[in-house]
Enzyme design. Structure first.
Site, mmCIF file in Angstrom:
data_model
loop_
_atom_site.group_PDB
_atom_site.id
_atom_site.type_symbol
_atom_site.label_atom_id
_atom_site.label_comp_id
_atom_site.label_asym_id
_atom_site.label_seq_id
_atom_site.Cartn_x
_atom_site.Cartn_y
_atom_site.Cartn_z
ATOM 1 N N GLY A 97 -12.347 -0.527 7.414
ATOM 2 C CA GLY A 97 -12.218 -1.627 6.458
ATOM 3 C C GLY A 97 -10.918 -2.410 6.521
ATOM 4 N NE ARG B 33 -21.415 -3.868 6.214
ATOM 5 C CZ ARG B 33 -20.955 -2.932 5.402
ATOM 6 N NH1 ARG B 33 -21.327 -2.907 4.137
ATOM 7 N NH2 ARG B 33 -20.151 -1.994 5.840
ATOM 8 N N GLY C 150 -17.051 4.012 7.306
ATOM 9 C CA GLY C 150 -17.226 5.461 7.365
ATOM 10 C C GLY C 150 -17.805 5.960 8.685
ATOM 11 C CE LYS D 63 -2.508 9.202 -0.568
ATOM 12 N NZ LYS D 63 -3.349 9.690 -1.650
HETATM 13 P P1 AMP Z 1 -5.858 3.265 5.003
HETATM 14 O O1 AMP Z 1 -6.876 2.852 3.982
HETATM 15 O O2 AMP Z 1 -5.599 4.720 5.053
HETATM 16 O O3 AMP Z 1 -6.132 2.655 6.367
HETATM 17 O O4 AMP Z 1 -4.475 2.677 4.506
HETATM 18 C C1 AMP Z 1 -4.236 1.313 4.378
HETATM 19 C C2 AMP Z 1 -3.160 1.113 3.355
HETATM 20 O O5 AMP Z 1 -1.954 1.730 3.792
HETATM 21 C C3 AMP Z 1 -2.857 -0.327 3.127
HETATM 22 O O6 AMP Z 1 -3.094 -0.618 1.786
HETATM 23 C C4 AMP Z 1 -1.363 -0.436 3.438
HETATM 24 O O7 AMP Z 1 -0.667 -1.261 2.544
HETATM 25 C C5 AMP Z 1 -0.887 0.979 3.274
HETATM 26 N N1 AMP Z 1 0.354 1.213 4.009
HETATM 27 C C6 AMP Z 1 0.544 1.102 5.315
HETATM 28 N N2 AMP Z 1 1.830 1.376 5.633
HETATM 29 C C7 AMP Z 1 2.471 1.670 4.485
HETATM 30 C C8 AMP Z 1 3.801 2.053 4.161
HETATM 31 N N3 AMP Z 1 4.741 2.178 5.106
HETATM 32 N N4 AMP Z 1 4.087 2.303 2.877
HETATM 33 C C9 AMP Z 1 3.136 2.196 1.933
HETATM 34 N N5 AMP Z 1 1.855 1.845 2.169
HETATM 35 C C10 AMP Z 1 1.526 1.587 3.441
#
Ligand code: AMP
Length: 397
Positions: A354, A37, A377, A197
Protein backbone atom coordinates in the site's frame (compact mmCIF):
# COMPACT_ATOMS: atom_id res chain seq x y z
CA UNK A 1 4.40 -19.66 -15.92
CA UNK A 2 3.92 -22.80 -17.99
CA UNK A 3 2.89 -24.54 -14.77
CA UNK A 4 -0.23 -22.36 -14.52
CA UNK A 5 -3.36 -22.71 -16.59
CA UNK A 6 -4.17 -19.44 -18.31
CA UNK A 7 -6.93 -18.28 -20.66
CA UNK A 8 -4.75 -19.63 -23.49
CA UNK A 9 -5.73 -23.12 -22.33
CA UNK A 10 -9.43 -22.39 -21.75
CA UNK A 11 -12.41 -23.22 -23.94
CA UNK A 12 -14.74 -20.28 -23.29
CA UNK A 13 -17.25 -20.32 -26.14
CA UNK A 14 -20.83 -20.52 -24.86
CA UNK A 15 -19.47 -21.31 -21.42
CA UNK A 16 -20.69 -19.79 -18.18
CA UNK A 17 -17.46 -18.36 -16.79
CA UNK A 18 -17.29 -17.57 -13.08
CA UNK A 19 -14.70 -14.81 -12.98
CA UNK A 20 -13.34 -13.84 -9.54
CA UNK A 21 -12.20 -10.22 -9.63
CA UNK A 22 -11.07 -7.59 -7.13
CA UNK A 23 -13.72 -4.85 -7.05
CA UNK A 24 -12.86 -3.76 -3.52
CA UNK A 25 -12.41 -0.14 -4.59
CA UNK A 26 -12.46 2.96 -2.37
CA UNK A 27 -15.91 4.65 -2.39
CA UNK A 28 -17.24 7.92 -1.05
CA UNK A 29 -20.96 8.77 -1.05
CA UNK A 30 -21.78 5.88 -3.37
CA UNK A 31 -19.10 6.87 -5.91
CA UNK A 32 -15.87 5.08 -6.77
CA UNK A 33 -12.94 7.39 -5.93
CA UNK A 34 -10.14 5.27 -7.38
CA UNK A 35 -10.96 2.89 -10.23
CA UNK A 36 -7.48 1.34 -10.61
CA UNK A 37 -8.64 -2.12 -9.53
CA UNK A 38 -11.60 -2.04 -11.92
CA UNK A 39 -9.36 -0.96 -14.80
CA UNK A 40 -7.01 -3.86 -14.13
CA UNK A 41 -9.66 -6.54 -14.70
CA UNK A 42 -11.12 -5.06 -17.88
CA UNK A 43 -8.80 -6.99 -20.28
CA UNK A 44 -9.89 -10.36 -18.85
CA UNK A 45 -13.58 -9.42 -18.90
CA UNK A 46 -13.50 -8.27 -22.52
CA UNK A 47 -11.40 -11.23 -23.67
CA UNK A 48 -13.82 -13.76 -22.17
CA UNK A 49 -16.83 -11.87 -23.57
CA UNK A 50 -15.24 -11.51 -27.01
CA UNK A 51 -14.43 -15.23 -27.09
CA UNK A 52 -18.12 -15.98 -26.60
CA UNK A 53 -18.11 -16.67 -22.88
CA UNK A 54 -20.79 -15.52 -20.46
CA UNK A 55 -18.93 -13.42 -17.89
CA UNK A 56 -20.24 -13.91 -14.35
CA UNK A 57 -18.35 -11.68 -11.93
CA UNK A 58 -17.72 -12.76 -8.36
CA UNK A 59 -16.17 -10.34 -5.87
CA UNK A 60 -16.20 -9.27 -2.25
CA UNK A 61 -16.60 -5.73 -1.02
CA UNK A 62 -15.56 -4.49 2.43
CA UNK A 63 -16.02 -6.63 5.51
CA UNK A 64 -19.80 -6.96 5.94
CA UNK A 65 -21.27 -9.05 8.72
CA UNK A 66 -24.11 -10.55 6.73
CA UNK A 67 -26.18 -8.70 4.15
CA UNK A 68 -25.59 -4.94 4.33
CA UNK A 69 -26.83 -2.51 1.63
CA UNK A 70 -23.91 -0.18 2.44
CA UNK A 71 -21.55 -2.88 1.19
CA UNK A 72 -23.46 -3.69 -2.01
CA UNK A 73 -21.51 -4.15 -5.22
CA UNK A 74 -24.32 -2.54 -7.24
CA UNK A 75 -22.72 0.94 -7.57
CA UNK A 76 -19.39 -0.71 -8.34
CA UNK A 77 -21.03 -2.74 -11.14
CA UNK A 78 -22.35 0.52 -12.59
CA UNK A 79 -18.86 2.07 -12.50
CA UNK A 80 -17.53 -1.09 -14.13
CA UNK A 81 -20.09 -0.88 -16.96
CA UNK A 82 -18.96 2.67 -17.60
CA UNK A 83 -15.28 1.66 -17.74
CA UNK A 84 -15.78 -1.50 -19.85
CA UNK A 85 -18.13 0.41 -22.13
CA UNK A 86 -20.65 -2.46 -22.15
CA UNK A 87 -23.80 -3.23 -20.17
CA UNK A 88 -23.26 -5.07 -16.88
CA UNK A 89 -26.31 -6.80 -15.40
CA UNK A 90 -26.60 -7.21 -11.63
CA UNK A 91 -28.05 -9.96 -9.45
CA UNK A 92 -29.02 -9.23 -5.83
CA UNK A 93 -27.39 -12.38 -4.50
CA UNK A 94 -24.41 -14.48 -5.52
CA UNK A 95 -26.28 -17.77 -5.02
CA UNK A 96 -29.91 -18.96 -5.11
CA UNK A 97 -32.82 -17.84 -7.30
CA UNK A 98 -31.66 -14.26 -8.10
CA UNK A 99 -28.29 -15.53 -9.34
CA UNK A 100 -29.73 -18.59 -11.15
CA UNK A 101 -32.33 -16.52 -13.02
CA UNK A 102 -29.82 -13.85 -14.03
CA UNK A 103 -27.36 -16.48 -15.29
CA UNK A 104 -30.10 -18.34 -17.20
CA UNK A 105 -30.96 -15.10 -19.03
CA UNK A 106 -27.39 -14.57 -20.29
CA UNK A 107 -26.27 -14.80 -23.90
CA UNK A 108 -22.65 -15.38 -25.01
CA UNK A 109 -20.67 -12.15 -24.53
CA UNK A 110 -22.94 -10.85 -21.74
CA UNK A 111 -21.56 -9.58 -18.45
CA UNK A 112 -23.28 -10.13 -15.10
CA UNK A 113 -22.06 -9.02 -11.67
CA UNK A 114 -23.25 -11.02 -8.66
CA UNK A 115 -23.76 -9.38 -5.27
CA UNK A 116 -20.96 -9.27 -2.65
CA UNK A 117 -19.82 -12.83 -1.88
CA UNK A 118 -19.17 -11.83 1.74
CA UNK A 119 -22.89 -11.31 2.35
CA UNK A 120 -22.64 -15.04 3.11
CA UNK A 121 -20.39 -15.95 6.03
CA UNK A 122 -19.74 -19.28 4.28
CA UNK A 123 -17.57 -17.43 1.74
CA UNK A 124 -14.72 -16.80 4.17
CA UNK A 125 -15.16 -20.26 5.68
CA UNK A 126 -14.68 -21.85 2.26
CA UNK A 127 -17.80 -23.85 3.13
CA UNK A 128 -18.21 -26.83 0.74
CA UNK A 129 -22.01 -26.44 0.42
CA UNK A 130 -21.57 -22.76 -0.48
CA UNK A 131 -18.84 -23.66 -3.00
CA UNK A 132 -21.31 -26.13 -4.56
CA UNK A 133 -23.96 -23.43 -4.93
CA UNK A 134 -21.49 -21.09 -6.63
CA UNK A 135 -20.11 -23.88 -8.83
CA UNK A 136 -23.63 -24.72 -10.05
CA UNK A 137 -23.74 -21.29 -11.73
CA UNK A 138 -20.73 -21.88 -13.98
CA UNK A 139 -18.87 -24.24 -16.28
CA UNK A 140 -15.42 -22.68 -15.92
CA UNK A 141 -13.65 -20.75 -13.13
CA UNK A 142 -11.21 -17.92 -13.81
CA UNK A 143 -9.41 -16.07 -11.03
CA UNK A 144 -8.13 -12.57 -11.80
CA UNK A 145 -7.88 -11.37 -8.19
CA UNK A 146 -4.26 -11.84 -7.11
CA UNK A 147 -4.89 -9.41 -4.25
CA UNK A 148 -7.31 -11.92 -2.67
CA UNK A 149 -5.18 -14.99 -3.48
CA UNK A 150 -3.66 -15.21 0.01
CA UNK A 151 -7.10 -16.13 1.33
CA UNK A 152 -8.54 -19.63 0.96
CA UNK A 153 -12.15 -18.50 0.55
CA UNK A 154 -14.92 -20.15 -1.48
CA UNK A 155 -14.62 -17.75 -4.42
CA UNK A 156 -10.81 -17.48 -4.31
CA UNK A 157 -9.85 -21.10 -3.71
CA UNK A 158 -12.75 -23.51 -3.19
CA UNK A 159 -14.14 -23.06 -6.70
CA UNK A 160 -10.76 -23.91 -8.20
CA UNK A 161 -11.19 -27.48 -6.98
CA UNK A 162 -14.72 -27.83 -8.36
CA UNK A 163 -14.44 -26.38 -11.90
CA UNK A 164 -11.75 -26.24 -14.61
CA UNK A 165 -9.67 -23.34 -13.22
CA UNK A 166 -7.58 -20.72 -15.04
CA UNK A 167 -5.62 -17.55 -14.25
CA UNK A 168 -7.07 -14.37 -15.75
CA UNK A 169 -4.74 -11.98 -17.60
CA UNK A 170 -4.13 -9.71 -14.58
CA UNK A 171 -3.42 -12.67 -12.31
CA UNK A 172 -1.14 -14.08 -15.02
CA UNK A 173 0.79 -10.79 -15.34
CA UNK A 174 1.20 -10.60 -11.57
CA UNK A 175 2.44 -14.18 -11.20
CA UNK A 176 4.83 -13.73 -14.12
CA UNK A 177 6.25 -10.46 -12.75
CA UNK A 178 6.66 -11.85 -9.25
CA UNK A 179 8.29 -15.05 -10.50
CA UNK A 180 10.79 -13.02 -12.54
CA UNK A 181 11.64 -10.98 -9.47
CA UNK A 182 12.12 -13.64 -6.85
CA UNK A 183 11.61 -17.21 -8.03
CA UNK A 184 13.79 -17.24 -11.13
CA UNK A 185 15.40 -13.79 -11.10
CA UNK A 186 18.30 -12.41 -13.04
CA UNK A 187 21.01 -11.94 -10.40
CA UNK A 188 22.19 -10.00 -8.49
CA UNK A 189 18.91 -9.28 -6.74
CA UNK A 190 18.49 -6.33 -4.40
CA UNK A 191 15.57 -5.87 -2.02
CA UNK A 192 14.73 -2.44 -0.64
CA UNK A 193 12.62 -2.74 2.49
CA UNK A 194 11.38 0.21 4.49
CA UNK A 195 8.41 1.12 6.61
CA UNK A 196 7.71 1.72 10.23
CA UNK A 197 8.32 -1.50 12.08
CA UNK A 198 10.44 -4.64 12.08
CA UNK A 199 7.68 -6.58 13.85
CA UNK A 200 5.24 -6.37 10.92
CA UNK A 201 7.87 -7.41 8.37
CA UNK A 202 9.80 -10.05 10.26
CA UNK A 203 8.91 -13.02 8.03
CA UNK A 204 9.56 -10.91 4.99
CA UNK A 205 13.03 -9.82 6.16
CA UNK A 206 13.98 -13.37 7.11
CA UNK A 207 12.84 -14.79 3.78
CA UNK A 208 14.56 -12.09 1.74
CA UNK A 209 17.80 -12.34 3.72
CA UNK A 210 17.99 -15.96 2.55
CA UNK A 211 17.11 -15.23 -1.07
CA UNK A 212 18.54 -11.93 -2.29
CA UNK A 213 22.12 -10.72 -2.76
CA UNK A 214 21.66 -7.37 -1.04
CA UNK A 215 19.03 -6.12 1.39
CA UNK A 216 18.63 -2.39 1.92
CA UNK A 217 16.86 -1.64 5.19
CA UNK A 218 15.45 1.87 5.56
CA UNK A 219 12.58 3.70 7.23
CA UNK A 220 11.71 3.44 10.90
CA UNK A 221 12.68 -0.23 10.98
CA UNK A 222 16.32 0.67 10.23
CA UNK A 223 16.40 2.47 13.59
CA UNK A 224 15.82 -0.83 15.37
CA UNK A 225 18.75 -2.37 13.48
CA UNK A 226 20.99 0.62 14.27
CA UNK A 227 20.02 0.44 17.94
CA UNK A 228 20.80 -3.30 17.91
CA UNK A 229 24.29 -2.41 16.72
CA UNK A 230 24.86 0.04 19.54
CA UNK A 231 24.14 3.26 17.62
CA UNK A 232 22.51 6.02 19.69
CA UNK A 233 19.23 6.82 17.89
CA UNK A 234 17.84 9.51 20.21
CA UNK A 235 14.05 9.62 20.26
CA UNK A 236 13.62 7.85 16.90
CA UNK A 237 10.79 5.41 16.36
CA UNK A 238 12.23 1.97 17.16
CA UNK A 239 11.30 -1.37 18.67
CA UNK A 240 14.10 -1.77 21.15
CA UNK A 241 12.74 -5.12 22.30
CA UNK A 242 13.38 -6.41 18.78
CA UNK A 243 17.14 -5.88 19.00
CA UNK A 244 17.87 -9.62 19.28
CA UNK A 245 15.64 -10.30 16.29
CA UNK A 246 17.45 -7.65 14.26
CA UNK A 247 20.82 -9.20 15.15
CA UNK A 248 19.47 -12.63 14.18
CA UNK A 249 18.39 -11.32 10.77
CA UNK A 250 21.83 -9.81 10.21
CA UNK A 251 23.50 -13.11 11.16
CA UNK A 252 21.21 -15.07 8.85
CA UNK A 253 21.99 -12.68 6.00
CA UNK A 254 25.74 -13.09 6.56
CA UNK A 255 25.37 -16.85 6.56
CA UNK A 256 23.55 -16.67 3.21
CA UNK A 257 25.97 -14.15 1.65
CA UNK A 258 23.36 -11.41 1.57
CA UNK A 259 24.81 -7.93 2.09
CA UNK A 260 22.76 -5.90 4.57
CA UNK A 261 22.82 -2.22 3.69
CA UNK A 262 21.90 -0.06 6.65
CA UNK A 263 21.94 3.74 6.87
CA UNK A 264 25.35 5.36 7.43
CA UNK A 265 23.84 8.77 8.13
CA UNK A 266 20.40 10.17 8.86
CA UNK A 267 18.19 13.23 8.57
CA UNK A 268 17.07 14.23 12.05
CA UNK A 269 14.23 16.51 13.16
CA UNK A 270 12.65 17.38 16.51
CA UNK A 271 9.00 17.33 15.47
CA UNK A 272 7.07 14.74 13.46
CA UNK A 273 5.46 17.29 11.15
CA UNK A 274 5.61 18.80 7.67
CA UNK A 275 8.58 21.10 7.08
CA UNK A 276 10.03 20.47 10.54
CA UNK A 277 13.56 21.93 10.62
CA UNK A 278 15.96 19.07 9.94
CA UNK A 279 19.63 18.30 9.51
CA UNK A 280 21.78 15.36 8.43
CA UNK A 281 24.09 13.71 10.97
CA UNK A 282 26.58 10.87 10.94
CA UNK A 283 25.59 7.86 13.03
CA UNK A 284 28.05 8.77 15.79
CA UNK A 285 26.36 12.14 16.31
CA UNK A 286 22.58 11.61 16.32
CA UNK A 287 21.23 14.17 18.84
CA UNK A 288 19.77 12.55 21.94
CA UNK A 289 16.53 14.54 21.67
CA UNK A 290 16.19 14.17 17.87
CA UNK A 291 14.26 11.73 15.65
CA UNK A 292 15.61 10.03 12.53
CA UNK A 293 13.01 10.67 9.83
CA UNK A 294 14.90 9.91 6.62
CA UNK A 295 18.13 8.53 5.16
CA UNK A 296 21.03 10.99 4.99
CA UNK A 297 22.81 11.92 1.71
CA UNK A 298 25.59 9.33 2.05
CA UNK A 299 23.07 6.56 2.66
CA UNK A 300 21.13 7.59 -0.44
CA UNK A 301 24.35 7.33 -2.48
CA UNK A 302 24.92 3.84 -1.08
CA UNK A 303 21.43 2.76 -2.05
CA UNK A 304 21.97 4.09 -5.58
CA UNK A 305 25.34 2.31 -5.82
CA UNK A 306 23.71 -0.93 -4.66
CA UNK A 307 21.08 -0.50 -7.39
CA UNK A 308 23.90 -0.03 -9.93
CA UNK A 309 25.17 -3.48 -8.99
CA UNK A 310 21.76 -5.16 -9.28
CA UNK A 311 19.87 -6.70 -12.20
CA UNK A 312 16.63 -7.18 -10.28
CA UNK A 313 14.99 -5.01 -7.61
CA UNK A 314 12.16 -5.83 -5.22
CA UNK A 315 10.83 -2.89 -3.20
CA UNK A 316 8.43 -2.62 -0.30
CA UNK A 317 8.06 0.25 2.14
CA UNK A 318 9.20 3.89 2.21
CA UNK A 319 12.77 4.78 3.25
CA UNK A 320 11.62 7.63 5.49
CA UNK A 321 8.53 9.35 6.86
CA UNK A 322 7.53 10.04 3.25
CA UNK A 323 4.12 11.62 3.97
CA UNK A 324 5.98 14.59 5.47
CA UNK A 325 8.18 16.95 3.48
CA UNK A 326 11.16 16.94 3.22
CA UNK A 327 11.34 13.42 4.69
CA UNK A 328 10.14 11.92 1.41
CA UNK A 329 13.48 12.85 -0.12
CA UNK A 330 15.35 9.51 0.08
CA UNK A 331 12.29 7.55 -1.07
CA UNK A 332 11.73 9.86 -4.04
CA UNK A 333 15.40 9.98 -5.10
CA UNK A 334 15.85 6.22 -4.80
CA UNK A 335 12.56 5.52 -6.62
CA UNK A 336 13.50 7.86 -9.46
CA UNK A 337 16.91 6.23 -9.71
CA UNK A 338 15.37 2.77 -9.90
CA UNK A 339 12.99 4.06 -12.59
CA UNK A 340 15.93 5.46 -14.61
CA UNK A 341 17.84 2.16 -14.41
CA UNK A 342 14.69 0.33 -15.47
CA UNK A 343 14.17 2.65 -18.42
CA UNK A 344 17.79 2.12 -19.45
CA UNK A 345 17.12 -1.63 -19.55
CA UNK A 346 19.57 -2.27 -16.70
CA UNK A 347 17.09 -3.27 -14.00
CA UNK A 348 13.92 -5.28 -13.64
CA UNK A 349 12.00 -3.49 -10.89
CA UNK A 350 9.04 -4.85 -8.97
CA UNK A 351 7.39 -2.93 -6.14
CA UNK A 352 4.27 -3.40 -4.06
CA UNK A 353 2.40 -2.84 -0.82
CA UNK A 354 0.00 0.00 0.00
CA UNK A 355 2.41 2.72 1.17
CA UNK A 356 4.89 1.79 -1.52
CA UNK A 357 2.42 2.37 -4.34
CA UNK A 358 1.51 5.75 -2.79
CA UNK A 359 5.21 6.66 -2.45
CA UNK A 360 6.00 5.68 -6.06
CA UNK A 361 2.99 7.62 -7.28
CA UNK A 362 4.13 10.66 -5.28
CA UNK A 363 7.58 10.32 -6.89
CA UNK A 364 5.81 10.12 -10.26
CA UNK A 365 7.56 6.88 -11.24
CA UNK A 366 5.04 4.08 -10.69
CA UNK A 367 4.52 3.76 -14.46
CA UNK A 368 8.24 3.42 -15.06
CA UNK A 369 8.79 0.42 -12.80
CA UNK A 370 8.67 -2.96 -14.57
CA UNK A 371 5.74 -3.96 -12.38
CA UNK A 372 3.87 -2.39 -9.48
CA UNK A 373 1.61 -4.66 -7.49
CA UNK A 374 -1.42 -3.09 -5.85
CA UNK A 375 -2.11 -6.32 -4.00
CA UNK A 376 -1.10 -5.34 -0.45
CA UNK A 377 -1.45 -8.42 1.78
CA UNK A 378 -0.99 -10.97 -1.01
CA UNK A 379 2.15 -9.19 -2.23
CA UNK A 380 3.61 -9.19 1.30
CA UNK A 381 2.83 -12.89 1.80
CA UNK A 382 4.55 -13.63 -1.48
CA UNK A 383 7.61 -11.66 -0.28
CA UNK A 384 7.45 -13.75 2.89
CA UNK A 385 7.85 -16.84 0.73
CA UNK A 386 4.39 -18.20 1.60
CA UNK A 387 2.33 -20.16 -0.89
CA UNK A 388 -0.87 -18.37 -1.85
CA UNK A 389 -3.86 -20.75 -1.90
CA UNK A 390 -5.60 -18.82 -4.69
CA UNK A 391 -2.52 -19.19 -6.88
CA UNK A 392 -1.75 -22.80 -5.96
CA UNK A 393 -5.17 -23.97 -7.10
CA UNK A 394 -4.42 -22.64 -10.60
CA UNK A 395 -1.35 -24.81 -11.05
CA UNK A 396 -1.60 -27.40 -13.79
CA UNK A 397 -2.48 -30.74 -12.25
P1 AMP B 1 4.73 0.41 6.63
O1 AMP B 1 3.24 0.52 6.63
O2 AMP B 1 5.28 -0.55 7.61
O3 AMP B 1 5.29 0.22 5.23
O4 AMP B 1 5.28 1.80 7.16
C1 AMP B 1 5.06 3.00 6.49
C2 AMP B 1 5.13 4.12 7.48
O5 AMP B 1 6.42 4.17 8.07
C3 AMP B 1 4.87 5.45 6.86
O6 AMP B 1 3.76 6.02 7.47
C4 AMP B 1 6.13 6.25 7.19
O7 AMP B 1 5.87 7.57 7.56
C5 AMP B 1 6.69 5.51 8.38
N1 AMP B 1 8.12 5.76 8.55
C6 AMP B 1 9.08 5.48 7.69
N2 AMP B 1 10.28 5.88 8.17
C7 AMP B 1 10.06 6.43 9.38
C8 AMP B 1 10.89 7.00 10.38
N3 AMP B 1 12.22 7.09 10.22
N4 AMP B 1 10.32 7.44 11.51
C9 AMP B 1 8.99 7.33 11.68
N5 AMP B 1 8.14 6.79 10.78
C10 AMP B 1 8.67 6.34 9.64
Amino acid sequence: MSSFRTLDNADLKNKRVLLRVDLNVPMENGRVTDATRIERVVPTITEIADRGGKVILLAHFGRPKGRDPKESLKPVAQALAHIVGRPVAFADDCIGAPAEQAVAAMKPGDILCLENTRFHKEEEKNDPAFVEKLAALGDVYVNDAFSAAHRAHASTEGLGHRLPAFAGRTMQAEIEALSKALEAPKKPVIAVIGGAKVSTKLDLLENLAAKVDALVIGGGMANTFLHAQGVGIGKSLAEKDMADTARRIIARAEQKNCAIILPVDAVVAYHFENNAPAQAYGLDAIPADGMILDLGPQSIERVKAAMDDAATLVWNGPLGAFELKPFDHATVVAARYAAERTKAGKLLSVAGGGDTVAALNAAGVAEQFSYVSTAGGAFLEWLEGKTLPGVEVLRAR
